[in-house]
Design a protein around this motif. Structure first.
Motif, PDB file in Angstrom:
ATOM      1  N   GLY A  34       4.982   7.318  -6.545  1.00  0.00           N
ATOM      2  CA  GLY A  34       4.469   8.658  -6.256  1.00  0.00           C
ATOM      3  C   GLY A  34       5.390   9.483  -5.373  1.00  0.00           C
ATOM      4  O   GLY A  34       5.345  10.704  -5.390  1.00  0.00           O
ATOM      5  N   ARG A  35       6.222   8.815  -4.606  1.00  0.00           N
ATOM      6  CA  ARG A  35       7.161   9.509  -3.714  1.00  0.00           C
ATOM      7  C   ARG A  35       8.553   9.604  -4.318  1.00  0.00           C
ATOM      8  O   ARG A  35       9.488  10.050  -3.658  1.00  0.00           O
ATOM      9  CB  ARG A  35       7.221   8.819  -2.370  1.00  0.00           C
ATOM     10  CG  ARG A  35       5.877   8.810  -1.673  1.00  0.00           C
ATOM     11  CD  ARG A  35       6.022   9.072  -0.234  1.00  0.00           C
ATOM     12  NE  ARG A  35       4.784   8.805   0.456  1.00  0.00           N
ATOM     13  CZ  ARG A  35       4.686   8.662   1.745  1.00  0.00           C
ATOM     14  NH1 ARG A  35       5.764   8.727   2.494  1.00  0.00           N
ATOM     15  NH2 ARG A  35       3.531   8.442   2.321  1.00  0.00           N
TER      16      ARG A  35
ATOM     17  N   HIS B   6      11.773   2.599  -9.442  1.00  0.00           N
ATOM     18  CA  HIS B   6      10.819   1.501  -9.596  1.00  0.00           C
ATOM     19  C   HIS B   6      11.141   0.567 -10.764  1.00  0.00           C
ATOM     20  O   HIS B   6      10.353  -0.271 -11.111  1.00  0.00           O
ATOM     21  CB  HIS B   6       9.402   2.047  -9.718  1.00  0.00           C
ATOM     22  CG  HIS B   6       9.190   2.991 -10.847  1.00  0.00           C
ATOM     23  ND1 HIS B   6       9.573   4.307 -10.761  1.00  0.00           N
ATOM     24  CD2 HIS B   6       8.673   2.801 -12.075  1.00  0.00           C
ATOM     25  CE1 HIS B   6       9.281   4.902 -11.895  1.00  0.00           C
ATOM     26  NE2 HIS B   6       8.738   4.028 -12.705  1.00  0.00           N
TER      27      HIS B   6
ATOM     28  N   GLY C 123       0.778  -1.234   0.000  1.00  0.00           N
ATOM     29  CA  GLY C 123       0.000   0.000   0.000  1.00  0.00           C
ATOM     30  C   GLY C 123       0.809   1.283   0.000  1.00  0.00           C
ATOM     31  O   GLY C 123       0.237   2.364   0.043  1.00  0.00           O
ATOM     32  N   PHE C 124       2.125   1.211  -0.035  1.00  0.00           N
ATOM     33  CA  PHE C 124       2.970   2.410  -0.005  1.00  0.00           C
ATOM     34  C   PHE C 124       3.244   2.856  -1.432  1.00  0.00           C
ATOM     35  O   PHE C 124       3.639   2.059  -2.274  1.00  0.00           O
ATOM     36  CB  PHE C 124       4.283   2.111   0.725  1.00  0.00           C
ATOM     37  CG  PHE C 124       5.126   3.329   0.979  1.00  0.00           C
ATOM     38  CD1 PHE C 124       4.841   4.179   2.039  1.00  0.00           C
ATOM     39  CD2 PHE C 124       6.200   3.619   0.161  1.00  0.00           C
ATOM     40  CE1 PHE C 124       5.620   5.302   2.274  1.00  0.00           C
ATOM     41  CE2 PHE C 124       6.982   4.737   0.389  1.00  0.00           C
ATOM     42  CZ  PHE C 124       6.692   5.577   1.442  1.00  0.00           C
ATOM     43  N   ASP C 125       3.040   4.131  -1.723  1.00  0.00           N
ATOM     44  CA  ASP C 125       3.174   4.674  -3.073  1.00  0.00           C
ATOM     45  C   ASP C 125       4.627   5.038  -3.375  1.00  0.00           C
ATOM     46  O   ASP C 125       5.014   6.199  -3.335  1.00  0.00           O
ATOM     47  CB  ASP C 125       2.266   5.894  -3.236  1.00  0.00           C
ATOM     48  CG  ASP C 125       2.258   6.453  -4.643  1.00  0.00           C
ATOM     49  OD1 ASP C 125       2.801   5.801  -5.567  1.00  0.00           O
ATOM     50  OD2 ASP C 125       1.710   7.558  -4.824  1.00  0.00           O
ATOM     51  N   TYR C 126       5.431   4.027  -3.670  1.00  0.00           N
ATOM     52  CA  TYR C 126       6.843   4.253  -3.955  1.00  0.00           C
ATOM     53  C   TYR C 126       7.034   5.174  -5.163  1.00  0.00           C
ATOM     54  O   TYR C 126       7.812   6.126  -5.105  1.00  0.00           O
ATOM     55  CB  TYR C 126       7.575   2.925  -4.181  1.00  0.00           C
ATOM     56  CG  TYR C 126       7.814   2.157  -2.907  1.00  0.00           C
ATOM     57  CD1 TYR C 126       8.936   2.401  -2.124  1.00  0.00           C
ATOM     58  CD2 TYR C 126       6.922   1.177  -2.480  1.00  0.00           C
ATOM     59  CE1 TYR C 126       9.164   1.699  -0.954  1.00  0.00           C
ATOM     60  CE2 TYR C 126       7.144   0.473  -1.312  1.00  0.00           C
ATOM     61  CZ  TYR C 126       8.260   0.739  -0.551  1.00  0.00           C
ATOM     62  OH  TYR C 126       8.485   0.038   0.606  1.00  0.00           O
TER      63      TYR C 126
END
Length: 134
Positions: A128-129, A133, A123-126
């Protein structure tokens, strides 16, 4: 952070919630604890349940703080008393201007999980931060 961990060990949901911003989020590895948990009271209730049902308690083993960025890291030990399990790990904390915890990212000391192509928090928005990736 020590106050938060002490409140968790006491199994006091309201005391845990008092250390958290209302919108706090607690991230975990995938498939653990049905995370992420969202909201101060919800997080407090989940840890109070762990104390009640599993005899959980925590120790703070080390802390590193970056005051200017309102971030800290805590290495801890989670004793799951009734299960006879000791879980070690570290958490990344972020704080608001009042010093309340807004985000906790939990990382566990364990072998790499087989069958996963990506070993990251659920659930962590890698992307987006701005984390790599590819």
């Amino acid at each position: 952070m020590r106050g938060y961990m002490d409140a968790c060990t006491a199994g006091d949901a309201d005391a845990v919630a008092a250390h958290l911003a209302d919108h706090a989020r607690h991230f975990f590895p995938p498939d653990m604890y049905d995370g992420p948990w969202v909201g101060a009271q919800a997080i407090g209730e989940r840890w109070a349940t762990a104390v009640r049902e599993r005899g959980s308690s925590w120790t703070v083993d080390a802390i590193v703080v970056d005051e200017a960025r309102r971030q800290a890291v805590c290495e801890w030990t989670h004793h799951k008393g009734s299960l006879g399990v000791i879980l070690r790990g570290a958490e990344w904390y972020e704080f608001d201007e009042e010093g309340r915890i807004t985000e906790i990212r939990a990382y566990y000391a364990s072998p790499q999980a087989a069958g996963y192509e990506r070993l990251e928090l659920g659930g962590f928005d890698y992307a987006g931060r701005g984390y790599p990736h590819a």
